[in-house]
Write an enzyme that holds these catalytic residues in place. Sequence first.
Site, mmCIF file in Angstrom:
data_model
loop_
_atom_site.group_PDB
_atom_site.id
_atom_site.type_symbol
_atom_site.label_atom_id
_atom_site.label_comp_id
_atom_site.label_asym_id
_atom_site.label_seq_id
_atom_site.Cartn_x
_atom_site.Cartn_y
_atom_site.Cartn_z
ATOM 1 N N ASP A 57 0.838 -1.199 0.000
ATOM 2 C CA ASP A 57 0.000 0.000 0.000
ATOM 3 C C ASP A 57 0.876 1.253 0.000
ATOM 4 O O ASP A 57 0.635 2.201 -0.754
ATOM 5 C CB ASP A 57 -0.915 -0.024 1.219
ATOM 6 C CG ASP A 57 -1.710 1.256 1.372
ATOM 7 O OD1 ASP A 57 -2.595 1.511 0.548
ATOM 8 O OD2 ASP A 57 -1.439 2.013 2.329
ATOM 9 N N ASP A 126 -6.606 -6.222 -1.959
ATOM 10 C CA ASP A 126 -5.538 -6.443 -0.976
ATOM 11 C C ASP A 126 -4.418 -7.293 -1.574
ATOM 12 O O ASP A 126 -3.236 -7.066 -1.304
ATOM 13 C CB ASP A 126 -6.099 -7.140 0.265
ATOM 14 C CG ASP A 126 -7.044 -6.257 1.066
ATOM 15 O OD1 ASP A 126 -7.075 -5.036 0.806
ATOM 16 O OD2 ASP A 126 -7.756 -6.791 1.938
ATOM 17 N N GLU A 129 -2.055 -5.207 -3.670
ATOM 18 C CA GLU A 129 -1.121 -4.440 -2.841
ATOM 19 C C GLU A 129 -0.011 -5.343 -2.301
ATOM 20 O O GLU A 129 1.166 -4.955 -2.258
ATOM 21 C CB GLU A 129 -1.865 -3.762 -1.701
ATOM 22 C CG GLU A 129 -2.756 -2.624 -2.159
ATOM 23 C CD GLU A 129 -3.500 -1.957 -1.015
ATOM 24 O OE1 GLU A 129 -3.817 -0.766 -1.142
ATOM 25 O OE2 GLU A 129 -3.770 -2.635 0.000
#
Length: 235
Positions: A57, A126, A129
């Site tokens: 991230d 997710d 990332e």
Amino acid sequence: MKIKRINLNEIVKKTKEKTGVSFENKELLIEALTHPSFRHENPDFNCDNQRMEFLGDAVLNMVITEILYEKYKEASEGILTQKRIYLVKEETLFKKAKELGLGDLVLLGLGEEKQGGREKSSILGDLFEAFVGALYLDKGYEYTKDFISKLFREEVEDLGIEIDWKNLLQSMLYKKGQKPQYILVREEGPEHNKIFYVEVWVGGQKISEGIGKNKREAEIEAAKQAVERLRNDLS
């Protein structure tokens, strides 16, 4: 890291086929591809991708920020911020994960598998990332930046997409300790084809107005005009 029930070489091979990336450190890749549900159902498996997601991230935000900063030298901070928000939001990352075929690579628990986890936007967002995090650790920053630049080229080129004018105006005014007030001043036309007029007031002063086919559309136009006026005042 002790790895069970999976074929490391096969996963690395499939990853290269789908993404074009050949990982030197296989364990980084496995960590990035391991959903917490898999670890939960396999107690002897000692990693999942949550930490890698945290790293990815940060790396993704830095890379996207640098790409936008370098490409759009005349764009304001607010526009660049809005563009970055669009590029790193869950829907966009889900799309990129699908393009790379990461859903076919992720290690899921049986329960999550049955619930269609490979198609869930939250899981794939997710996962993307985490993949970026592993890519950064394995290949370095410049390789990762180049990879993301190519993957996001189309979205980066379209600077004007999905700018949230109301949020942008609010952010600009927040720095001054102010906030906008939207006032519907009048409506015109028949019920099925009305025109709405909205004004934006800040600190007791009218700074813009907008017209739209509904109140929301008029507010957005008024916010856009307000942002442009504030920019001109600062230039």
